[in-house]
Design a protein around this motif. Structure first.
Motif, mmCIF file in Angstrom:
data_model
loop_
_atom_site.group_PDB
_atom_site.id
_atom_site.type_symbol
_atom_site.label_atom_id
_atom_site.label_comp_id
_atom_site.label_asym_id
_atom_site.label_seq_id
_atom_site.Cartn_x
_atom_site.Cartn_y
_atom_site.Cartn_z
ATOM 1 N N SER A 116 27.038 21.901 44.193
ATOM 2 C CA SER A 116 26.298 21.313 45.307
ATOM 3 C C SER A 116 24.959 20.941 44.938
ATOM 4 O O SER A 116 24.316 19.843 45.674
ATOM 5 N N VAL A 117 24.261 21.621 44.023
ATOM 6 C CA VAL A 117 22.913 21.254 43.790
ATOM 7 C C VAL A 117 22.647 20.136 42.629
ATOM 8 O O VAL A 117 21.665 19.356 42.767
ATOM 9 N N PHE A 118 23.488 20.208 41.567
ATOM 10 C CA PHE A 118 23.432 19.274 40.575
ATOM 11 C C PHE A 118 23.162 18.027 40.770
ATOM 12 O O PHE A 118 22.664 16.841 40.324
ATOM 13 N N PRO A 119 23.894 17.238 41.973
ATOM 14 C CA PRO A 119 24.034 15.819 42.423
ATOM 15 C C PRO A 119 22.606 15.554 42.768
ATOM 16 O O PRO A 119 22.166 14.318 43.031
ATOM 17 N N LEU A 120 21.827 16.523 43.363
ATOM 18 C CA LEU A 120 20.428 16.307 43.823
ATOM 19 C C LEU A 120 19.414 16.177 42.789
ATOM 20 O O LEU A 120 17.989 15.955 43.112
ATOM 21 N N ASP A 131 15.944 16.731 34.630
ATOM 22 C CA ASP A 131 16.393 18.189 35.134
ATOM 23 C C ASP A 131 17.904 18.595 34.776
ATOM 24 O O ASP A 131 18.372 19.682 34.482
ATOM 25 N N LEU A 132 18.358 17.301 34.877
ATOM 26 C CA LEU A 132 19.931 17.727 34.610
ATOM 27 C C LEU A 132 20.121 18.209 33.103
ATOM 28 O O LEU A 132 20.956 19.055 32.776
ATOM 29 N N VAL A 133 19.606 17.315 32.455
ATOM 30 C CA VAL A 133 19.628 17.432 30.773
ATOM 31 C C VAL A 133 18.998 18.953 30.447
ATOM 32 O O VAL A 133 19.760 19.868 29.656
ATOM 33 N N PHE A 134 18.065 19.355 31.315
ATOM 34 C CA PHE A 134 17.546 20.787 30.965
ATOM 35 C C PHE A 134 18.373 21.905 31.350
ATOM 36 O O PHE A 134 18.587 22.613 30.738
ATOM 37 N N LEU A 140 21.007 23.079 28.810
ATOM 38 C CA LEU A 140 20.640 23.762 28.097
ATOM 39 C C LEU A 140 20.577 25.420 28.355
ATOM 40 O O LEU A 140 20.202 26.175 27.571
ATOM 41 N N VAL A 141 20.846 25.661 29.528
ATOM 42 C CA VAL A 141 20.617 26.914 30.325
ATOM 43 C C VAL A 141 21.855 28.029 29.746
ATOM 44 O O VAL A 141 21.404 29.123 29.072
ATOM 45 N N CYS A 142 23.024 27.504 29.730
ATOM 46 C CA CYS A 142 24.045 28.332 29.553
ATOM 47 C C CYS A 142 25.415 27.484 29.348
ATOM 48 O O CYS A 142 25.473 26.453 29.846
ATOM 49 N N ARG A 143 26.311 28.138 29.086
ATOM 50 C CA ARG A 143 27.719 27.580 28.725
ATOM 51 C C ARG A 143 28.109 27.098 30.219
ATOM 52 O O ARG A 143 28.498 26.147 30.486
ATOM 53 N N GLN A 144 28.057 27.906 31.171
ATOM 54 C CA GLN A 144 28.616 27.805 32.450
ATOM 55 C C GLN A 144 27.814 26.385 32.975
ATOM 56 O O GLN A 144 28.601 25.559 33.446
ATOM 57 N N TRP A 145 26.737 26.385 32.953
ATOM 58 C CA TRP A 145 25.819 25.206 33.649
ATOM 59 C C TRP A 145 26.198 23.838 32.679
ATOM 60 O O TRP A 145 26.604 22.786 33.057
ATOM 61 N N ARG A 146 26.147 24.185 31.274
ATOM 62 C CA ARG A 146 26.613 23.129 30.728
ATOM 63 C C ARG A 146 27.815 22.422 30.665
ATOM 64 O O ARG A 146 28.132 21.238 30.968
ATOM 65 N N GLU A 147 29.092 23.279 31.055
ATOM 66 C CA GLU A 147 30.197 22.578 31.320
ATOM 67 C C GLU A 147 30.281 21.915 32.546
ATOM 68 O O GLU A 147 31.068 21.038 32.748
ATOM 69 N N ALA A 180 27.744 20.600 34.165
ATOM 70 C CA ALA A 180 26.774 19.519 34.290
ATOM 71 C C ALA A 180 27.296 18.206 33.470
ATOM 72 O O ALA A 180 26.964 16.999 33.652
ATOM 73 N N LYS A 181 28.576 18.468 32.841
ATOM 74 C CA LYS A 181 29.061 17.393 31.910
ATOM 75 C C LYS A 181 29.886 16.486 32.813
ATOM 76 O O LYS A 181 30.191 15.477 32.343
ATOM 77 N N ASP A 182 30.232 16.795 34.080
ATOM 78 C CA ASP A 182 31.007 16.205 34.877
ATOM 79 C C ASP A 182 30.276 14.830 35.238
ATOM 80 O O ASP A 182 29.083 14.651 35.704
ATOM 81 N N ASP A 183 30.835 13.902 34.818
ATOM 82 C CA ASP A 183 30.239 12.373 34.819
ATOM 83 C C ASP A 183 29.840 11.868 36.418
ATOM 84 O O ASP A 183 29.053 10.919 36.484
ATOM 85 N N TYR A 184 30.303 12.623 37.167
ATOM 86 C CA TYR A 184 29.923 12.380 38.751
ATOM 87 C C TYR A 184 28.523 12.713 38.946
ATOM 88 O O TYR A 184 27.763 11.831 39.775
ATOM 89 N N PHE A 185 28.067 13.853 38.345
ATOM 90 C CA PHE A 185 26.509 14.134 38.496
ATOM 91 C C PHE A 185 25.637 12.865 38.181
ATOM 92 O O PHE A 185 24.638 12.523 38.553
ATOM 93 N N TRP A 186 26.201 12.347 36.809
ATOM 94 C CA TRP A 186 25.310 11.613 36.266
ATOM 95 C C TRP A 186 25.335 10.127 37.041
ATOM 96 O O TRP A 186 24.543 9.206 37.107
ATOM 97 N N LYS A 187 26.632 9.973 37.534
ATOM 98 C CA LYS A 187 26.757 8.953 38.673
ATOM 99 C C LYS A 187 25.926 8.677 39.646
ATOM 100 O O LYS A 187 25.199 7.806 40.099
ATOM 101 N N CYS A 188 25.635 9.999 40.014
ATOM 102 C CA CYS A 188 24.612 10.230 41.206
ATOM 103 C C CYS A 188 23.479 9.895 40.884
ATOM 104 O O CYS A 188 22.460 9.190 41.697
#
Length: 288
Positions: A50-54, A59-62, A65-72, A74-82
């Protein structure tokens, strides 16, 4: 905007390495994350989604780097499309068939870095400059000058030159300059013209740098008379144009209507100042 503040709160907590990022205050509201955090101190996947698209791209690149859960997640191309839809709205109206928005953002969002030019094939040892000057049709200077001699510049500037010219002579730029010896005494007023040809020994070809241009501008503050001509480039470089070669007479005033020329300078300040830049520029001339 309020949800973006919440999203920024996460990044703020991460950047500051807060030991208790459970709450944050923004715009007068107290925001609590306790209900969003599981017993193992991890955010639920749906909260992250819910938060990553915002977030913005940095910040999404950062977050990746936080942990495996966040990295996996954040790889969803939908967030990068936003992110790309905010940065380049038109790209989402008719995207390329194989669009990868993460790659698109990472490739084109950063300012281009200036790359160092490779070592030029041409050297000053390969060059000989043929410089001729006329005063109302009569030759007053005619020399063939090696590229190394021109590159070496003035060995000793005379006293009494303006501060502007003195500072120029100490410049870190590549200065192609020759001492005129004996010095030329030239009356003010009559037209002085100059021609410069250059020969390259590696290919045994010639090029024209200046063809009978007139010293029609005098910079009294710098004690320089200037002539210029637009360079002619090889047809292999069709998009290079409007670059001038400048020839300067360096002088001291000797009386009201006479100047004494002690040096000449050739430069390409429109486009090239370093030695490497000048050699690449000369290499692109229309050699015949």
């Amino acid at each position: 905007m309020f949800m973006q503040e919440i999203a920024k709160a996460w990044i703020f907590c991460i950047h500051t390495e807060s030991s208790n990022p459970a709450s944050w205050r923004c715009q007068g509201y107290s925001i609590s994350f306790n209900s969003w955090i599981g017993m193992d101190n991890e955010f639920h996947d749906e909260v992250l989604k819910s938060v990553f698209p915002l977030l913005d791209g940095k910040d999404l690149v950062f977050c990746m780097l936080v942990c495996r859960q966040w990295r996996e997640i954040a790889k969803d191309d939908y967030f990068w499309k936003c992110i790309c839809s905010r940065k380049w709205p038109s790209i989402c109206k008719q995207p390329p068939s194989d669009a990868n928005y993460q790659r698109l953002y990472l490739t084109f969002s950063q300012p281009q870095k200036m790359h160092n030019l490779p070592v030029p094939k041409l050297t000053f040892e390969d060059l000989v400059f043929y410089i001729d000057m006329w005063l109302e049709g009569s030759i007053i200077f005619s020399q063939a000058i090696s590229g190394c001699t021109l590159r070496a510049g003035l060995q000793c500037a005379p006293g009494g030159i303006p501060d502007i010219l003195a500072a120029h002579l100490k410049s870190v730029d590549c200065i192609l300059m020759l001492e005129v010896e004996p010095k030329l005494s030239v009356p003010m007023g009559p037209a002085i013209t100059v021609s410069v040809l250059v020969h390259r020994k590696d290919s045994n070809k010639m090029a024209c740098i200046i063809n009978k241009s007139t010293f029609d501008y005098i910079d009294s503050n710098a004690a320089r008379a200037l002539a210029y001509e637009y360079l002619r480039f090889s047809p292999r470089n069709p998009f290079i144009s409007d670059i001038r070669a400048w020839m300067s007479l360096l002088f001291l005033y000797k009386g009201a209507n006479v100047i004494e020329v002690f040096g000449i300078e050739l430069d390409f300040c429109d486009a090239a100042k370093s030695e490497t830049e000048i050699l690449w520029l000369l290499d692109m001339l229309d050699w015949k």
